[in-house]
Design an enzyme around this catalytic site. Structure first.
Site, mmCIF file in Angstrom:
data_model
loop_
_atom_site.group_PDB
_atom_site.id
_atom_site.type_symbol
_atom_site.label_atom_id
_atom_site.label_comp_id
_atom_site.label_asym_id
_atom_site.label_seq_id
_atom_site.Cartn_x
_atom_site.Cartn_y
_atom_site.Cartn_z
ATOM 1 N N HIS A 120 -13.696 6.817 5.410
ATOM 2 C CA HIS A 120 -12.656 5.785 5.338
ATOM 3 C C HIS A 120 -11.348 6.221 5.994
ATOM 4 C CE1 HIS A 120 -14.570 2.800 2.578
ATOM 5 N NE2 HIS A 120 -15.384 3.830 2.415
ATOM 6 N N ASP A 164 -3.753 6.334 10.103
ATOM 7 C CA ASP A 164 -4.440 5.612 9.027
ATOM 8 C C ASP A 164 -5.855 5.332 9.489
ATOM 9 O OD1 ASP A 164 -4.625 4.318 6.570
ATOM 10 O OD2 ASP A 164 -2.728 3.263 6.858
HETATM 11 P P1 ADQ Z 1 -5.619 3.446 1.492
HETATM 12 O O1 ADQ Z 1 -4.956 4.599 2.142
HETATM 13 O O2 ADQ Z 1 -5.411 3.283 0.038
HETATM 14 O O3 ADQ Z 1 -7.188 3.447 1.784
HETATM 15 P P2 ADQ Z 1 -5.044 0.663 2.676
HETATM 16 O O4 ADQ Z 1 -6.185 0.277 3.538
HETATM 17 O O5 ADQ Z 1 -3.715 0.422 3.284
HETATM 18 O O6 ADQ Z 1 -5.039 2.178 2.299
HETATM 19 O O7 ADQ Z 1 -5.058 -0.133 1.277
HETATM 20 C C1 ADQ Z 1 -6.144 -0.281 0.468
HETATM 21 C C2 ADQ Z 1 -5.893 -1.387 -0.579
HETATM 22 O O8 ADQ Z 1 -4.843 -1.010 -1.473
HETATM 23 C C3 ADQ Z 1 -5.483 -2.730 0.023
HETATM 24 O O9 ADQ Z 1 -6.272 -3.736 -0.564
HETATM 25 C C4 ADQ Z 1 -4.010 -2.890 -0.361
HETATM 26 O O10 ADQ Z 1 -3.616 -4.230 -0.597
HETATM 27 C C5 ADQ Z 1 -3.916 -2.086 -1.639
HETATM 28 N N1 ADQ Z 1 -2.553 -1.550 -1.813
HETATM 29 C C6 ADQ Z 1 -1.929 -0.626 -1.072
HETATM 30 N N2 ADQ Z 1 -0.679 -0.402 -1.543
HETATM 31 C C7 ADQ Z 1 -0.502 -1.213 -2.591
HETATM 32 C C8 ADQ Z 1 0.588 -1.465 -3.490
HETATM 33 N N3 ADQ Z 1 1.763 -0.817 -3.390
HETATM 34 N N4 ADQ Z 1 0.416 -2.377 -4.463
HETATM 35 C C9 ADQ Z 1 -0.762 -3.049 -4.568
HETATM 36 N N5 ADQ Z 1 -1.812 -2.866 -3.755
HETATM 37 C C10 ADQ Z 1 -1.694 -1.955 -2.782
HETATM 38 C C11 ADQ Z 1 -8.142 4.196 2.543
HETATM 39 C C12 ADQ Z 1 -7.732 4.617 3.959
HETATM 40 C C13 ADQ Z 1 -7.378 3.402 4.785
HETATM 41 C C14 ADQ Z 1 -8.539 2.409 4.775
HETATM 42 C C15 ADQ Z 1 -9.018 2.129 3.365
HETATM 43 C C16 ADQ Z 1 -10.316 1.301 3.348
HETATM 44 O O11 ADQ Z 1 -6.626 5.514 3.902
HETATM 45 O O12 ADQ Z 1 -7.076 3.778 6.108
HETATM 46 O O13 ADQ Z 1 -8.125 1.190 5.388
HETATM 47 O O14 ADQ Z 1 -9.298 3.332 2.668
HETATM 48 O O15 ADQ Z 1 -11.327 1.892 4.107
#
Ligand code: ADQ
Length: 472
Positions: free
Chosen positions: A160, A368
């Site tokens: 991921h 990311d």
């Molecule tokens: P994350 O680094 O957690 O995930 P991201 O893809 O930006 O990053 O977000 C994942 C989920 O968390 C989204 O549904 C988002 O809405 C939610 N989220 C993030 N911040 C939030 C907040 N402050 N409040 C509420 N909800 C929040 C990892 C990898 C990413 C990759 C994902 C999925 O780092 O690059 O896109 O996995 O594969």
């Protein structure tokens, strides 16, 4: 249809909508095949309560037709495997931050121990024709451990987070073991073509892998399929959330509150990979260069607490707090605060309302894997009057979302110019860009991702004869 077995560090109960798009997508296949989800329970057992390194019992729960199997970790395993190796070595290096990696603490043993524990507990639960899908950097050696126990099933892996270029990967002591372990999977999937190319470059140079064409490789006496399967979001789930009362209420309240101002939004986990201080510096530059934005633009930055027990995270928290404080102190007045910084998680049902009320989203990570917030912002917009996405070229999402305003987050001035452009973009251009971006999010949604990866895994040879896989 063969049974699907999902393995990930944490297990989500797919019946709970708060679990989010990934759990929803996997849950469909898990339901249809009467599948199983295996992973850490989230519980840590202190040594005083009997938690012993490398030991643990599997707990089984039934969630409708889906079996959830979870394992508690001893405090020592949690420290070395989760905090140490996964989040103190692999996370920083895979996000190109060698300076933050702690190589010397001997975490690798704990990482290996937990992967062996998972393999030992999982192997007896597997059926010969299961499709096993392992997720993320916590579990890179799992297939090799399962193979050493004689498991012949088709096993796939999806990373991921980004995979760095070979020369950065090679800085990890034991990188050859790590990548060789990865080659015990039948299918290895990445978020972007860039990550995929890094993997190919590494195995070609370091492991003398031979290309068989169409993403297939002969390496370590096995055949492997590698490719990019960019993860998407559950568009239907998000559209339904957007219509529900919580999102509508949020939208109405934000519109009332900011009726005289344009709203910019950032929603992230508070992580050094997300480029939050760089974003704040770009916003400060915008305020310095464009006085007409004063009192007209407010940035709402939601940064949810994350891994607070890892020290690099408290540094980023303090830097961000200090930047937000100084921007508000220098530019704000009694009626206007340029930045509203909220160190909290927003309840998922409210997110689409917040996104829809915002004219601009700032998604500017330094690195990311994908970044799902970018896609969630697009899908939440009103197509008649959509907001503009300012997106880092270093997010995996940038390969797909070409019609966003792509920026280099290290370039403060350039990012500030792009934010300015976004705030002033005429309606016609906003609509045209949004239409193209929305089509991409719909075409390559989470169901497409899930189905296309599993279809590659189904086609993997079930299992090769030849030399048995030896534990390395
Ligand atoms: P994350 O680094 O957690 O995930 P991201 O893809 O930006 O990053 O977000 C994942 C989920 O968390 C989204 O549904 C988002 O809405 C939610 N989220 C993030 N911040 C939030 C907040 N402050 N409040 C509420 N909800 C929040 C990892 C990898 C990413 C990759 C994902 C999925 O780092 O690059 O896109 O996995 O594969």
């Amino acid at each position: 249809m063969p049974r699907l077995v999902v393995v990930s560090n944490r297990v989500a109960d797919p019946r709970r909508t708060a679990a989010g798009g990934l759990a929803v997508a996997l849950s469909e296949v898990l339901h249809a095949t009467g599948g199983m989800w295996f992973g850490w329970s989230g519980k840590v057992i202190a040594a005083a309560d009997g938690g012993r390194p490398g030991e643990g019992k599997a707990h089984r729960h039934q969630a409708g037709p889906v079996k959830l199997v979870t394992v508690d970790l001893s405090a020592e395993d949690h420290r070395a495997y989760y905090l140490g190796y996964a989040n103190g070595v692999l996370w920083p290096v895979f996000h190109y931050r060698l300076d933050l990696a702690d190589f010397d603490a001997g975490y690798i043993e704990g990482y290996r121990r937990v992967n062996q524990l998972f393999a030992r507990l999982l192997a007896p639960l597997l059926r010969p024709d299961d499709l096993v899908w392992v997720h993320d950097y916590h579990l890179m050696p799992l297939a090799s451990e399962l193979r050493a126990l004689g498991c012949q099933q088709r096993i796939g892996f999806f990373l991921h987070i980004p995979l760095p270029p070979p020369m950065i990967l090679a800085a990890i002591p034991g990188h050859d073991w790590l990548v060789r372990s990865l080659c015990a999977f039948d299918v290895v999937g990445f978020q972007s073509e860039t990550d995929h190319q890094h993997f190919c470059g590494y195995i070609e140079r370091e492991a003398k892998a031979q290309s068989l064409g169409e993403g297939r490789w002969r390496v370590f006496n096995r055949t492997l399929h590698a490719g990019a399967w960019p993860i998407g979001i559950d568009v239907d789930e998000l559209e339904a959330l957007a219509k529900a009362p919580e999102a509508r209420d949020m939208h109405a309240r934000m519109q009332r509150e900011y009726s005289r101002r344009m709203l910019l939004v950032g929603v992230d986990r508070l992580d050094y990979s997300k480029g939050l201080p760089h974003r704040m510096r770009a916003f400060r530059h915008l305020l310095q260069r464009h006085p007409e934005t004063h009192r007209n633009a407010t940035l709402v930055q939601i940064a949810s607490p994350s891994r607070e027990d890892v020290s690099a995270y408290s540094d980023i928290l303090h830097e961000l707090e200090s930047l937000c404080g100084s921007i508000n102190g220098n530019f704000g007045d009694l009626e206007w605060m340029p930045v509203r910084y909220i160190h909290r998680t927003v309840a998922r049902p409210r997110l689409p309302g917040l996104f829809r009320a915002s004219r601009v989203a700032l998604v500017t990570p330094l690195r990311d894997g994908m970044n799902l917030v970018a896609k969630e912002f697009i899908v939440s917009q009103d197509p008649q009057d959509p907001g503009v996405l300012v997106l880092s070229r270093f997010a995996g999402a940038a390969e797909q979302l070409e019609q966003a305003l792509l920026v280099n987050p290290y370039d403060t001035e350039g990012t500030a110019d792009a934010i300015h452009l976004a705030l002033q973009m005429p309606l016609e251009e906003r609509r045209a860009r949004h239409e193209a971006l929305l089509a991409t999010c719909k075409r390559q949604d989470v169901h497409w991702w899930c189905e296309s990866f599993l279809s590659a895994l189904r086609q993997a040879q079930a299992h090769e004869s030849g030399t048995p896989w030896l534990r390395l």
